[in-house]
Design a protein around this motif. Structure first.
Motif, PDB file in Angstrom:
ATOM      1  N   PRO A 103       0.819  -1.227   0.000  1.00  0.00           N
ATOM      2  CA  PRO A 103       0.000   0.000   0.000  1.00  0.00           C
ATOM      3  C   PRO A 103       0.847   1.270   0.000  1.00  0.00           C
ATOM      4  CG  PRO A 103      -0.792  -1.584   1.621  1.00  0.00           C
ATOM      5  CD  PRO A 103       0.525  -2.088   1.151  1.00  0.00           C
ATOM      6  N   PHE A 104       1.991   1.231   0.677  1.00  0.00           N
ATOM      7  CA  PHE A 104       2.880   2.393   0.682  1.00  0.00           C
ATOM      8  C   PHE A 104       3.432   2.656  -0.721  1.00  0.00           C
ATOM      9  CE2 PHE A 104       2.596   1.128   5.023  1.00  0.00           C
ATOM     10  CZ  PHE A 104       2.837   2.260   5.790  1.00  0.00           C
ATOM     11  N   LEU A 105       3.780   1.594  -1.430  1.00  0.00           N
ATOM     12  CA  LEU A 105       4.305   1.746  -2.790  1.00  0.00           C
ATOM     13  C   LEU A 105       3.239   2.297  -3.732  1.00  0.00           C
ATOM     14  CD1 LEU A 105       6.382  -1.564  -3.077  1.00  0.00           C
ATOM     15  CD2 LEU A 105       7.255   0.751  -2.748  1.00  0.00           C
ATOM     16  N   ILE A 106       2.014   1.837  -3.571  1.00  0.00           N
ATOM     17  CA  ILE A 106       0.924   2.360  -4.393  1.00  0.00           C
ATOM     18  C   ILE A 106       0.718   3.847  -4.124  1.00  0.00           C
ATOM     19  CG2 ILE A 106      -1.555   2.222  -4.857  1.00  0.00           C
ATOM     20  CD1 ILE A 106      -1.391  -0.769  -4.191  1.00  0.00           C
ATOM     21  N   GLY A 107       0.733   4.210  -2.841  1.00  0.00           N
ATOM     22  CA  GLY A 107       0.589   5.619  -2.482  1.00  0.00           C
ATOM     23  C   GLY A 107       1.721   6.477  -3.020  1.00  0.00           C
ATOM     24  N   ALA A 108       2.950   5.962  -2.940  1.00  0.00           N
ATOM     25  CA  ALA A 108       4.103   6.712  -3.455  1.00  0.00           C
ATOM     26  C   ALA A 108       4.008   6.879  -4.967  1.00  0.00           C
ATOM     27  CB  ALA A 108       5.394   5.995  -3.078  1.00  0.00           C
ATOM     28  N   CYS A 109       3.554   5.838  -5.651  1.00  0.00           N
ATOM     29  CA  CYS A 109       3.383   5.917  -7.110  1.00  0.00           C
ATOM     30  C   CYS A 109       2.347   6.975  -7.472  1.00  0.00           C
ATOM     31  CB  CYS A 109       2.992   4.553  -7.659  1.00  0.00           C
ATOM     32  SG  CYS A 109       2.909   4.483  -9.463  1.00  0.00           S
ATOM     33  N   GLY A 262      20.418  17.706 -21.582  1.00  0.00           N
ATOM     34  CA  GLY A 262      19.799  18.212 -20.356  1.00  0.00           C
ATOM     35  C   GLY A 262      18.296  18.050 -20.347  1.00  0.00           C
ATOM     36  N   HIS A 263      17.667  18.244 -21.513  1.00  0.00           N
ATOM     37  CA  HIS A 263      16.218  18.088 -21.606  1.00  0.00           C
ATOM     38  C   HIS A 263      15.818  16.617 -21.494  1.00  0.00           C
ATOM     39  CE1 HIS A 263      17.164  21.932 -23.567  1.00  0.00           C
ATOM     40  NE2 HIS A 263      16.004  22.330 -23.081  1.00  0.00           N
ATOM     41  N   LEU A 264      16.644  15.717 -22.030  1.00  0.00           N
ATOM     42  CA  LEU A 264      16.364  14.285 -21.888  1.00  0.00           C
ATOM     43  C   LEU A 264      16.469  13.862 -20.425  1.00  0.00           C
ATOM     44  CD1 LEU A 264      18.178  12.791 -25.011  1.00  0.00           C
ATOM     45  CD2 LEU A 264      15.733  12.639 -24.504  1.00  0.00           C
ATOM     46  N   VAL A 265      17.468  14.381 -19.728  1.00  0.00           N
ATOM     47  CA  VAL A 265      17.618  14.082 -18.298  1.00  0.00           C
ATOM     48  C   VAL A 265      16.383  14.557 -17.533  1.00  0.00           C
ATOM     49  CG1 VAL A 265      18.912  14.675 -16.210  1.00  0.00           C
ATOM     50  CG2 VAL A 265      20.137  14.047 -18.296  1.00  0.00           C
ATOM     51  N   GLN A 266      15.912  15.763 -17.850  1.00  0.00           N
ATOM     52  CA  GLN A 266      14.712  16.284 -17.189  1.00  0.00           C
ATOM     53  C   GLN A 266      13.491  15.447 -17.518  1.00  0.00           C
ATOM     54  OE1 GLN A 266      14.259  18.392 -14.934  1.00  0.00           O
ATOM     55  NE2 GLN A 266      12.145  19.090 -15.038  1.00  0.00           N
ATOM     56  N   PHE A 267      13.352  15.027 -18.768  1.00  0.00           N
ATOM     57  CA  PHE A 267      12.192  14.217 -19.167  1.00  0.00           C
ATOM     58  C   PHE A 267      12.188  12.871 -18.461  1.00  0.00           C
ATOM     59  CE2 PHE A 267      10.409  10.940 -22.030  1.00  0.00           C
ATOM     60  CZ  PHE A 267       9.095  11.377 -22.047  1.00  0.00           C
ATOM     61  N   TRP A 268      13.331  12.169 -18.458  1.00  0.00           N
ATOM     62  CA  TRP A 268      13.389  10.870 -17.799  1.00  0.00           C
ATOM     63  C   TRP A 268      13.226  11.020 -16.287  1.00  0.00           C
ATOM     64  CZ3 TRP A 268      12.158   7.472 -20.986  1.00  0.00           C
ATOM     65  CH2 TRP A 268      12.704   7.375 -22.265  1.00  0.00           C
ATOM     66  N   THR A 269      13.719  12.128 -15.719  1.00  0.00           N
ATOM     67  CA  THR A 269      13.541  12.367 -14.287  1.00  0.00           C
ATOM     68  C   THR A 269      12.063  12.462 -13.934  1.00  0.00           C
ATOM     69  OG1 THR A 269      15.669  13.534 -14.130  1.00  0.00           O
ATOM     70  CG2 THR A 269      14.055  13.940 -12.390  1.00  0.00           C
ATOM     71  N   LEU A 270      11.311  13.223 -14.727  1.00  0.00           N
ATOM     72  CA  LEU A 270       9.878  13.375 -14.461  1.00  0.00           C
ATOM     73  C   LEU A 270       9.121  12.082 -14.753  1.00  0.00           C
ATOM     74  CD1 LEU A 270       9.315  16.936 -15.969  1.00  0.00           C
ATOM     75  CD2 LEU A 270       9.324  16.314 -13.559  1.00  0.00           C
ATOM     76  N   LEU A 271       9.511  11.388 -15.826  1.00  0.00           N
ATOM     77  CA  LEU A 271       8.808  10.159 -16.193  1.00  0.00           C
ATOM     78  C   LEU A 271       8.975   9.078 -15.129  1.00  0.00           C
ATOM     79  CD1 LEU A 271       7.137   8.740 -18.400  1.00  0.00           C
ATOM     80  CD2 LEU A 271       9.295   7.912 -19.361  1.00  0.00           C
ATOM     81  N   PHE A 272      10.175   8.997 -14.547  1.00  0.00           N
ATOM     82  CA  PHE A 272      10.447   7.969 -13.542  1.00  0.00           C
ATOM     83  C   PHE A 272      10.342   8.513 -12.112  1.00  0.00           C
ATOM     84  CE2 PHE A 272      12.491   6.043 -17.242  1.00  0.00           C
ATOM     85  CZ  PHE A 272      11.997   4.753 -17.154  1.00  0.00           C
ATOM     86  N   LEU A 273       9.681   9.669 -11.948  1.00  0.00           N
ATOM     87  CA  LEU A 273       9.473  10.199 -10.599  1.00  0.00           C
ATOM     88  C   LEU A 273       8.662   9.246  -9.725  1.00  0.00           C
ATOM     89  CD1 LEU A 273      10.082  12.590  -8.765  1.00  0.00           C
ATOM     90  CD2 LEU A 273       7.972  13.668  -9.565  1.00  0.00           C
ATOM     91  N   PRO A 274       7.618   8.569 -10.246  1.00  0.00           N
ATOM     92  CA  PRO A 274       6.938   7.561  -9.405  1.00  0.00           C
ATOM     93  C   PRO A 274       7.878   6.468  -8.914  1.00  0.00           C
ATOM     94  CG  PRO A 274       5.586   8.101 -11.311  1.00  0.00           C
ATOM     95  CD  PRO A 274       6.915   8.771 -11.527  1.00  0.00           C
TER      96      PRO A 274
END
Length: 355
Positions: A103-109, A262-274
């Motif tokens: 449940p914690f992982l679901i909430g974090a996602c 730099g933009h790719l790093v930002q995109f992957w950072t946001l995409l894998f934020l969960p």
């Protein structure tokens, strides 16, 4: 038709996690907002403007302390469960630490998805409304623009810029050089200010020198393919572009041969934020493992966890730097720290549970 319905225990643990996370988030946000409000009070005309300024700056800080808030929320939730003996009852029912963590992982996602899909676009929209040259990537502390056309070239140099209420760009201390197709200077235009709109440059009280060196003065309108949006696209930093606009922006920059690491790093950072949020949950669960039902050493574990988070912050920034410089592929640079954290936390939880 099958519908996913979480059981009572899952909902109970998720409520505990979100309550602890929101408590930590509100506490940290309140401190940052108060400090920023007091700091910006002297540079704003009224209290309402100061509140909006502090709110915008708070949104800029959220990506920095969000992983820490998730980690601290996990620790607080497990501390409360242990203190009330609820965790002992749950474990006694036959649930392993990994089952309790679900449940914690679901909430974090969920938190990561909200931060990426909603908070980031909203924050970017606010921060780019009143953009100034201090927030841009400049060359020689100046703004340089160059346009190629059938009848020659147009080169623009300005010492500053800001966005007007009409979303036009106002350049400060601007110099415009007009050249023919053989790079011979046709005209040099200098002015204190110039406005770039969808219709081109409008320059008032300009100092004009033609190809013969004869100076004149007056207003001038210059037709150009440049628009406010294309100028912003050229100088905006990666974190000033919305997650939803980054893929198209990266494609456009690749088409004209501009580096987008730099933009790719930002995109992957946001995409894998969960995934990042889930990694911090696993780290928090690893630090929460204890065999003490009473006299739970929360303070010690909390302090060690905070120090570990700061160490991980520098490690993640190191990987980001490697991705920005091209030493590592951007995707590898972003996902590697998260996988390492999750793997290390799982190994610790497994070894602790089998002792």
């Amino acid at each position: 038709m099958y519908r996913f319905r979480p059981n009572v225990l899952t909902l109970f643990l998720m409520r505990r996690f979100f309550a602890s996370f929101l408590l930590v988030m509100l506490t940290v946000s309140g401190v940052i907002f108060a400090v920023t409000f007091v700091e910006r009070l002297s540079s704003n005309p009224d209290a309402l403007s100061t509140i909006m300024d502090a709110w915008v700056r708070l949104l800029e800080y959220i990506p920095m302390f969000l992983p820490l808030a998730v980690f601290m929320g996990t620790l607080v939730a497990f501390y409360n469960l242990t203190k009330s003996s609820e965790l002992v009852i749950i474990s006694g029912a036959g649930l392993s630490p990994f089952q309790i963590a679900r449940p914690f992982l679901i909430g974090a996602c969920i938190i990561g998805i909200i931060a990426t899909c909603l908070v980031n676009p909203y924050s970017v929209n606010l921060t780019t409304r009143k953009l100034t040259n201090h927030q841009l990537q400049l060359i020689d502390n100046a703004i340089w623009l160059r346009e190629s056309a059938d009848n020659g070239f147009l080169t623009v140099r300005a010492m500053g810029m800001n966005i007007s209420k009409e979303h036009n760009i106002i350049f400060r201390d601007i110099t415009v050089l007009s050249q023919n197709e053989k790079f011979k200077l046709k005209e040099r235009i200098s002015a204190k200010t110039a406005v770039l709109s969808e219709n081109g440059f409008d320059i008032e009280k300009a100092s004009i020198i033609n190809s013969d060196g004869i100076p004149t003065s007056g207003d001038r309108h210059i037709e150009t393919k440049l628009t406010p949006q294309t100028v912003l696209d050229r100088y905006l930093q990666p974190d000033q572009i919305s997650f939803w606009k980054l893929p198209n922006f990266i494609r456009k920059m690749n088409a004209i041969g501009v580096s987008t690491r730099g933009h790719l790093v930002q995109f992957w950072t946001l995409l894998f934020l969960p995934l990042n949020m889930m990694a911090m949950v696993m780290l928090g669960i690893a630090f929460s493992q204890t065999r003490q039902r009473r006299n739970y050493t929360f303070g010690t574990k909390f302090s060690l966890g905070i120090l570990t988070c700061f160490a991980l912050y520098f490690i993640v920034n190191l990987f980001n730097a490697l991705g920005n410089t091209g030493t590592l592929p951007p995707l590898v640079a972003i996902i590697s720290p998260q996988i390492i954290i999750i793997a290390a936390a799982c190994v610790f939880i497994t070894s602790f549970d089998t002792i």
